[in-house]
Write an enzyme that holds these catalytic residues in place. Structure first.
Site, PDB file in Angstrom:
ATOM      1  N   GLU A  48      -0.735  -4.416  -4.014  1.00  0.00           N
ATOM      2  CA  GLU A  48      -0.378  -4.952  -2.702  1.00  0.00           C
ATOM      3  C   GLU A  48      -1.555  -4.664  -1.770  1.00  0.00           C
ATOM      4  O   GLU A  48      -1.934  -3.507  -1.569  1.00  0.00           O
ATOM      5  CB  GLU A  48       0.902  -4.307  -2.162  1.00  0.00           C
ATOM      6  CG  GLU A  48       2.153  -4.828  -2.835  1.00  0.00           C
ATOM      7  CD  GLU A  48       3.436  -4.379  -2.151  1.00  0.00           C
ATOM      8  OE1 GLU A  48       3.351  -3.630  -1.137  1.00  0.00           O
ATOM      9  OE2 GLU A  48       4.522  -4.747  -2.620  1.00  0.00           O
ATOM     10  N   ASP A  59       5.002  -0.130  10.030  1.00  0.00           N
ATOM     11  CA  ASP A  59       4.205   0.890   9.357  1.00  0.00           C
ATOM     12  C   ASP A  59       4.089   2.143  10.214  1.00  0.00           C
ATOM     13  O   ASP A  59       3.991   2.080  11.446  1.00  0.00           O
ATOM     14  CB  ASP A  59       2.808   0.344   9.041  1.00  0.00           C
ATOM     15  CG  ASP A  59       2.852  -0.726   7.970  1.00  0.00           C
ATOM     16  OD1 ASP A  59       3.147  -0.370   6.823  1.00  0.00           O
ATOM     17  OD2 ASP A  59       2.604  -1.911   8.279  1.00  0.00           O
TER      18      ASP A  59
END
Length: 269
Positions: A48, A59
């Site tokens: 990824e 995040d």
């Protein structure tokens, strides 16, 4: 096809997918392709690759700093495509999934993004802030280019909505293991097991689990109930520390993944 083939081959060996995440351009843009190869050498089955964005709201601080660091060095979406294309010069087997946020894709345009992703050799795209109810315009263009649209399933997602996500999903399903941002909290294995069972009752697609996997112990525990594990923050943190201390980035990757790969493979023995 690479994603489907990868999971089929792993299933035949009774093994689970190790799916590491790194941010393109972090800590050094010139090192990204080399790091991708090192991930594969260290046991990665799928990569990824995060494309930088100024406001990565899902995040935690570790990956958010990686995004900012990459942006400060001028890394663009076109640069990310170039990195994948360079990776493909030596590796035409390992699936690559681009992971990020919608704004850079909208700025480029869905048609151009899908075309460039296909040309570069991208296999899947995961857009964190694009709900499946609104994903059809992008998903259709990606599908035309034989690129999978990977969907997230959160801990708070209802069973009814999981069913809807499973109806449109391709590639694999990304099950978020805990509430909050990446790198936060600790895993409750029992909760994850129940969640994965719910998803598998509604879909035949492989299920990868991410958020909160930090070491071999947690990777092994999750891989017993899922088809793959996604590791991000601990790897990005190791790369940042190696860069700051002027030590080998490749060694940081290998050291971070080796324990997880060994622990996961031990489950299949």
């Amino acid at each position: 096809m690479r994603i489907k083939r990868c999971f089929q081959q792993l299933q035949a060996k009774q093994k689970k997918a190790l799916i590491p995440y790194i941010t393109a351009g972090h800590p050094k843009p010139a090192m990204t392709v080399e790091l991708m190869h090192q991930l594969v050498h260290s046991g990665a089955d799928i990569i990824e690759l995060g494309f930088p964005f100024s406001d990565p709201m899902a995040d935690g601080p570790i990956i958010a700093r990686a995004h900012q660091h990459a942006l400060s060095q001028g890394v663009t979406l076109n640069d990310v495509f170039s990195m994948v294309m360079a990776f493909r010069e030596q590796d035409n087997t390992t699936p690559v999934v681009l992971m990020g946020y919608l704004n850079p894709i909208e700025s480029m345009g869905y048609e151009k993004f899908a075309r460039c992703a296909h040309k570069a050799g991208v296999d899947g795209v995961l857009v964190v802030d694009l709900p499946p109810e609104y994903a059809a315009p992008l998903a259709d263009r990606l599908s035309y280019m034989n690129i999978d649209m990977i969907n997230l399933i959160a801990p708070t997602t209802s069973v009814a909505r999981i069913h809807k996500i499973c109806e449109v999903a391709t590639g694999y399903l990304y099950c978020v293991a805990l509430k909050g941002v990446t790198g936060s909290a600790t895993l409750n294995i029992k909760d994850v097991e129940k969640r994965v069972a719910q998803i598998k009752a509604l879909s035949t697609l492989p299920v990868g689990v991410g958020f909160g996997i930090r070491d071999g112990h947690s990777a092994a525990a999750i891989s017993k109930v899922a088809d793959g594990i996604v590791v991000g923050s601990v790897l990005v943190s190791a790369l940042a520390e190696a860069s700051e201390s002027n030590t080998s980035l490749s060694h940081a990757v290998s050291k971070s993944l080796a324990d997880m790969r060994t622990a996961m493979d031990r489950n299949s023995e």
